[in-house]
Write a protein that holds these residues in place. Structure first.
Motif, PDB file in Angstrom:
ATOM      1  N   ILE A 119      -6.316  -8.712  -0.452  1.00 39.86           N
ATOM      2  CA  ILE A 119      -6.470  -7.233   0.157  1.00 39.86           C
ATOM      3  C   ILE A 119      -5.320  -7.115   0.345  1.00 39.86           C
ATOM      4  CG2 ILE A 119      -7.334  -5.882   1.946  1.00 39.86           C
ATOM      5  CD1 ILE A 119      -9.975  -7.753   2.137  1.00 39.86           C
ATOM      6  N   LYS A 120      -4.491  -5.967  -0.302  1.00 39.19           N
ATOM      7  CA  LYS A 120      -3.430  -5.285   0.308  1.00 39.19           C
ATOM      8  C   LYS A 120      -3.577  -3.835   0.811  1.00 39.19           C
ATOM      9  CE  LYS A 120      -1.208  -7.524  -4.040  1.00 39.19           C
ATOM     10  NZ  LYS A 120      -0.487  -7.164  -5.274  1.00 39.19           N
ATOM     11  N   LYS A 121      -4.323  -3.195   0.596  1.00 34.28           N
ATOM     12  CA  LYS A 121      -4.594  -1.691   0.989  1.00 34.28           C
ATOM     13  C   LYS A 121      -6.005  -1.588   1.882  1.00 34.28           C
ATOM     14  CE  LYS A 121      -2.292   1.594  -0.367  1.00 34.28           C
ATOM     15  NZ  LYS A 121      -1.888   2.810  -1.390  1.00 34.28           N
ATOM     16  N   ILE A 122      -6.056  -1.263   2.957  1.00 30.93           N
ATOM     17  CA  ILE A 122      -7.268  -1.131   3.635  1.00 30.93           C
ATOM     18  C   ILE A 122      -7.623   0.666   4.004  1.00 30.93           C
ATOM     19  CG2 ILE A 122      -8.747  -1.616   5.751  1.00 30.93           C
ATOM     20  CD1 ILE A 122      -7.440  -4.211   5.895  1.00 30.93           C
ATOM     21  N   GLY A 143       0.614  -7.358   7.827  1.00 31.35           N
ATOM     22  CA  GLY A 143       1.402  -7.000   6.398  1.00 31.35           C
ATOM     23  C   GLY A 143       0.429  -6.254   5.344  1.00 31.35           C
ATOM     24  N   LYS A 144      -0.308  -5.410   5.846  1.00 27.84           N
ATOM     25  CA  LYS A 144      -1.240  -4.820   4.949  1.00 27.84           C
ATOM     26  C   LYS A 144      -0.945  -3.385   5.033  1.00 27.84           C
ATOM     27  CE  LYS A 144      -2.797  -8.514   3.679  1.00 27.84           C
ATOM     28  NZ  LYS A 144      -2.372  -9.262   2.407  1.00 27.84           N
ATOM     29  N   GLU A 145      -1.096  -2.547   4.114  1.00 29.00           N
ATOM     30  CA  GLU A 145      -1.157  -1.230   4.038  1.00 29.00           C
ATOM     31  C   GLU A 145      -2.324  -0.543   4.600  1.00 29.00           C
ATOM     32  OE1 GLU A 145       0.908   1.148   0.729  1.00 29.00           O
ATOM     33  OE2 GLU A 145       0.819  -0.674  -0.238  1.00 29.00           O
ATOM     34  N   VAL A 146      -2.378   0.835   5.132  1.00 27.64           N
ATOM     35  CA  VAL A 146      -3.592   1.298   5.582  1.00 27.64           C
ATOM     36  C   VAL A 146      -3.793   2.952   5.092  1.00 27.64           C
ATOM     37  CG1 VAL A 146      -5.112   1.834   7.675  1.00 27.64           C
ATOM     38  CG2 VAL A 146      -3.477  -0.126   7.748  1.00 27.64           C
ATOM     39  N   VAL A 147      -4.804   3.347   4.742  1.00 27.19           N
ATOM     40  CA  VAL A 147      -5.032   4.575   4.360  1.00 27.19           C
ATOM     41  C   VAL A 147      -6.205   5.234   5.278  1.00 27.19           C
ATOM     42  CG1 VAL A 147      -5.874   6.294   2.425  1.00 27.19           C
ATOM     43  CG2 VAL A 147      -3.998   4.478   1.873  1.00 27.19           C
ATOM     44  N   GLY A 148      -6.002   6.340   5.818  1.00 27.93           N
ATOM     45  CA  GLY A 148      -7.011   7.040   6.427  1.00 27.93           C
ATOM     46  C   GLY A 148      -7.759   7.759   5.669  1.00 27.93           C
TER      47      GLY A 148
END
Length: 326
Positions: free
Chosen positions: A4-7, A34-39
């Motif tokens: 998983i890279k982006k949550i 160390g992950k990216e996050v998108v709302g």
């Protein structure tokens, strides 16, 4: 399962105090790992409309004390169809989102389960609903705040009830669950509490009020909106036909119960569950709900959280409420 890279994190269904604390915890935990996050704004509708907002640790500053949800929420009829979910998934993949943390109630969870099973995208859900009616968690986000809001309203109503020798019927939220009504009724000293889980005959209520009238000059009856007698106005009308001892008034608290700054309990709960949701995803969990049981964070199978309806009100509280109201 691929790394998983982006949550993606989103809120859906009814808003609840504590959702922002949870969003904050999801974002900062994921970034720490160390992950990216998108709302995703406006829930499932936002997936279809591509309302994606990159989030960093600073983007969630000063939201922990706010009610509602900064990511907004909306109903989405398109997502109920296979074609709508396929379109939403395509948009998620184009954005690079490879895991989701949905925050909401059973409708939110149902959508997440469908999406995950149809397209194999990992999801770990957080229970956010003031009704406190999801299996797998002793408390859901917003319940504590909503109950305190109701108690505050009851205290104020009791002042005017006592001043005018009145009987107040106060309707609170709870279409299928009487948690708010029961706990607020006990804490607010209500003379009677009507719940969806326990049918109370009008004659039985009148008998109780008659006994109360011999010793008290005012009374308050708390009614959950899902009570089988048809809501506060209907109950008040039927009681007034047979019992005219009091001047009778009705108060519907309505959406007042959803708003306001979250309590310390809901802020901490939002933090614990948001943190646990990210940790669970990164540990390889999928189609689970994070919940609080016996003050420990535990995972529940998402399908069971949605469909297990064994959640019941505490029998000792039901008995206690009756005894303490004499």
């Amino acid at each position: 399962m691929a790394e998983i890279k982006k949550i993606g994190v989103f809120t859906s269904g009814g808003d609840a105090p504590g959702m922002n604390a949870c969003i904050r915890a999801v974002v900062r935990t994921a970034i720490y790992m160390g992950k990216e996050v998108v709302g995703i704004q406006q829930g499932y509708q936002g997936m279809i409309d591509k309302k994606f907002v990159p989030m960093d640790a600073r983007s969630v500053r000063n939201i922990i004390q706010m009610g509602g949800t900064v990511l907004k929420t909306a109903r989405c009829m398109d997502f109920r169809t296979p074609e709508g979910r396929a379109f939403a998934y395509k948009n998620l993949k184009e954005e690079g989102i490879d895991a989701l943390v949905p925050i909401g109630g059973d409708g939110t969870f149902t959508g997440a389960e469908f999406l995950s099973r149809e397209f194999d995208i990992p999801v770990v859900c957080v229970p956010g609903t003031i009704d406190n009616d999801l299996y797998g968690s002793d408390y859901t986000l917003g319940y504590d705040t909503a109950t305190n809001t109701v108690i505050d309203a009851i205290d104020k109503i009791r002042d005017t009830a006592a001043s005018h020798d009145r009987l107040f019927f106060v309707e609170v939220m709870g279409r299928d669950s009487g948690c708010i009504a029961l706990h607020a009724g006990i804490a607010g000293g209500a003379e009677a509490i009507l719940l969806p889980e326990k049918e109370t005959a009008i004659d039985e209520l009148i008998e109780k009020l008659e006994q109360s009238a011999e010793k008290k000059t005012s009374s308050i009856v708390i009614i959950a909106e899902g009570d089988k007698n048809g809501g506060a106005y209907n109950v008040a009308k039927r009681v007034k036909e047979k019992f005219n001892f009091y001047d009778i008034k009705v108060t519907i608290l309505g959406h007042l119960q959803r708003g306001g700054s979250p309590s310390s309990f809901d802020r901490v709960l939002g933090g614990r569950l948001g943190y646990a949701a990210v940790k669970s995803l990164l540990a390889g969990e999928n189609r689970k709900m994070v919940g609080l049981r016996n003050n420990k964070v535990e995972l529940t199978d998402l399908h069971e959280a949605i469909h297990n309806h064994t959640f019941k009100l505490e029998e000792d509280l039901l008995e206690m409420a009756n005894i303490l109201s004499i």
